[in-house]
Scaffold this active site. Sequence first.
Site, short mmCIF file in Angstrom:
data_model
loop_
_atom_site.label_atom_id
_atom_site.label_comp_id
_atom_site.label_asym_id
_atom_site.label_seq_id
_atom_site.Cartn_x
_atom_site.Cartn_y
_atom_site.Cartn_z
N GLU A 191 36.25 40.01 45.41
CA GLU A 191 37.29 40.25 44.29
C GLU A 191 38.11 41.17 44.86
O GLU A 191 39.49 40.87 44.98
CB GLU A 191 36.75 40.71 43.02
CG GLU A 191 37.62 40.83 41.83
CD GLU A 191 38.70 41.87 41.89
OE1 GLU A 191 39.76 41.81 40.97
OE2 GLU A 191 38.33 42.94 42.49
N HIS A 249 32.71 40.87 39.08
CA HIS A 249 32.55 40.86 40.42
C HIS A 249 31.65 41.94 40.99
O HIS A 249 31.56 42.91 40.42
CB HIS A 249 34.04 41.12 41.28
CG HIS A 249 34.76 42.32 41.13
ND1 HIS A 249 34.35 43.44 42.03
CD2 HIS A 249 35.59 42.78 40.32
CE1 HIS A 249 35.24 44.34 41.79
NE2 HIS A 249 35.76 44.10 40.67
#
Lengths: 366, 345, 360
Positions: B208, B77
């Site tokens: 995320e 992420h």
Amino acid sequence: MNDVEGALEPRLTIGSEQLALLEQLSNTIGVSGHEDAVRSLVIEKIRSRVDDLQVDTMGNVLAACRGTTAERVKVMLAAHMDEVGFIITADEGGGLYRIERVGGLVTNWLAGKVVSVGRETLPGFIGTVPIHLLDESDRGRAVSMKQLRVNLGAQGAGRVSLGEVGTYATRFKVSSNTIFGKALDDRLGVATLIELINHAPANIDLLAAFTVQEELGLRGAGIAAYKMTPDLAIAVDSTPAYDLPVWDGSENTRWNSRLDDGPAIYVADRGTISDPRLVRHLVQAAEATGLPYQLRQPGGGGTDAGAIHRQRDGIPSVSVSVPGRYAHTPVMVARISDWQATVNLLYLALQRMDRTILDRSDDDYR
Amino acid sequence: MTIVDSLNGDTVENIKGLLRELVQIPAPAGHEGRVRQAIQEIITPHVDSIKVDALGNLIARKGRKAADGRHILLSAHMDEIGVIATHIDANGFVRFTSVGALFLRYLPGGHVRFLDGARGLVGVNIEPGQTKFPSMEQMFLDVGASNRQDCPVQVGDLAVFDRPMLEIGNRVVGKSLDNRTGVAVLIEVIRSLGESPHTFTFVFSVQEELSRQGAMTAAFASDAEMAIAVDVTTSGDTPQAARMAVSLGGGPAIKVRDQGMIADARIVRWMADSAEQAGIPHQYEVLELGTTDAQMIQVAREGIPSGCLSIPLRYLHSPAEMVDLNDLAQTYALLTRLLTGKAAF
Amino acid sequence: MATDPTMLNLNEYLTAMLSLPGIPGNEAPVRDMLARVWSPFVDEVSSSRLGSLHAIKHGGGAEPRRRVMVTAHMDGVGMMVTEIIDGFIRFTDVGSLDARVLPGQEVTVHGRRDVPGVIVDPGERLLPADLDGRAAPMRYLFIDTGLTPDALTAAVQVGDPISYALQPLALDGDWLLGHTLDNRASLAAISICLEQLRDVPHDWDVWCVATVQEETTHAGAMTSAYTIQPDMAIVLDVTYGRTGENHDPSTFPLGEGPTLGIGPNIHPVLHQRFKRLAGDLEIPYQIEVLPGNSLTDAHALQVVAGGIPCMVIGIPLLNMHTPVEVAAVKDIQQTGYLVARWIEALGKNIVEPLLAEEPA
């Protein structure tokens, strides 16, 4: 003269017809999971105005107004039909019933209210021990759900069954620019969608989702979005306005939104960061047309956008809300002018939409 | 501990260089555009195709599957935690709330930078006699303004921690090492990837730090057969730390489970066997608080067996996260080996 | 049961009365209505210096005629504006209110004009952190009128009275719900009593009195009694209704008849005679023990001038001092009927026992 670009574009007006619709919607009971009455009303209002109309397995109403131009972008608008309320959990005889809340009903407003209960919308009340009979130590102690009973009167025994629902019997009222009513969260959104269906723009495919069970965790909107597969989505809701004085006179730093400042555009809520391109589009539409708007205070809360944006391979989403005070209580307070500006912001923003809105350039919404 | 022999001596320098560049790009969750652009520029020459999806994930494809190859998805992420302005008060102070899981204890005295460049520091008001740690309502950002009108920040503006990267011994300290270290390692793997029987989808994911929406939607769009998330994990090797058998310098942590998932057992074994065969130091991760992109990927559509390779990190979600350079190199080495060898199943 | 409810449409009349404001010190709207309703049944209508309503129906007995005072208070609990801040109203109660039932109640602020509003709890985020699960006290509640700050200050000022505005509601089983049934239920009972006495001969003069300011100081009852100097006073008020789980002995089920009070504010002979009369007429009744202060006008009346023998009759009422007060219409009718029969039966032989040391 007005030199704001777009100031001369046609606008929609909230008049007696729209207020009558909102009144009907507000006075109808549609506690989460029991949206039937609201759904029937919505279908009755939009049936002749849409190209496609379905009710899905959970009870979402999915309607489509297809545009006529080429290269149309598919825009989902979602407004939830459900409202918070209570559910009957025990019949104690003598017309007394125990209840649990459905959704985030604010419990400390329950005592001493008139309610409507069950399929027959029976009148009843939630009683309380008179202040004279309270022990000193009990005075001021918050009333818990365990202590509350719905009372349907001397002949009320056996009139409703376990699992039936109810809510406040508040009647809708208008006082100059102000609306008082229950369930304005989100009947304001529902009425807005109906108004936009009545004036559907030709440049987009308008996919209107009237969703269920938003108050139980955005449960209806997700499956609606999965089915509709829009290019982008806008949740149209009502957001709390905490624009009241702070108890000690200090500056109110947690107002969330404010009445009279126009539609509240979401940048971020509890779990959703709005797509910056859509935030920018709405802000620019408002500024170009001279409509008021406010950026909702980022932080907690959530709308159907929270469920929609994560469907399938992702659906860029944003939320626009009409500010309203006292959500999830017997009576909300909102402004006709804020509602009208919200309807117009969406109306004008939709007319300005094409595929370029989804071009990735930068992520800053300003 | 030394870096295994097979490593190119430049690897550590390469990763460090990437990190230095990446950590200074602000990319709070939902606003990853700038870091995505940087990553895209670096990896485009090394992949077969690349695109940005509806939510902003950067998705690259590479390789053609051989007979015994698999389609493997790798996800790191790009986003980081941050703050967002909620109110500008009459004296020009900015009130804020968190984007992602911000720990209040790390905030007072910290510096932040807004996306448009405005800078500020976190001030705090403590009541006389207060023993509890101050709440977010007691904190504010001082952006050098003296009233609402001259405040450069408006409600809704986002900011991230503002601090240059620092090297301490063999360790690196900085903001957003969660997960720019994962990103840097994955970039280096992509840049140096040799022959492989597999085909790859590399996802540099968004959001995320919220609820992993980026990985969720990217996985939905993919037909991968297995997946590995590259992320960081906390360690149990600081004084009075919560018990956890992960230490800095102990090599990549092979995730067995975390709060949100149980890693696919075949992938765990694959990672462990590969590390042992290559003599790569490694450890096993059981994380009780927190999860990664793999949680979402695992349950996308009909399911994608998933695991996670974690880089041990101290002071998670603080402006001064710390990792060990050896761990980065070993993670690189193990990942490269996994991607070029025989797959888990 | 021998009442004839057809003469006066009780529900309609009560509903009209329950829609009126009337907080202590501002009872005029109720007084005006009562004067209209009672006039046809009485010989004289007047107002006391403090604003209580006196309606006199002369008896047929020889002069000097005895006087019975039938009294019920016409004020109801309410609120008052204490501060106007940023377009919101802060308020306090007049008569004791439980702040916990207030959020969400519709009210009318009686300013330069009547302004509708709703009581609101500003919510946790705008209240002190140390409430710790206690309900927001009244001083933190607001009234939201929907008016802009300027429009509000133009219409409302500190000290303006505030009353509940909830519309009355008929419930299943002969129950009526509405604010200020305390004590409009008793005023309705007096109306029924007067109606019952229309063509009925009685010896005593009947002074029906609707008093002011019971909820605060009993000022109305005391001063009217001093003017009238009655030989006997019958105080009608509401008493605590009982619901399912609540078996507090000071509560009474609805629909099982009025309560006949007994206790130090009540003359024991009156209590006994009322009990006997009700029994003879087969009117259901319940016995209500009122130890010490009865919390009714009788507490004040008993010691006015040379002392007045008092009786207290109660109408069971749920949710007292909230806008969802509930009473059984049947209890109201029976109370009126019982008092009418009492007045009809008042002869010469009642006063002497009231002066005796011991009850007969």
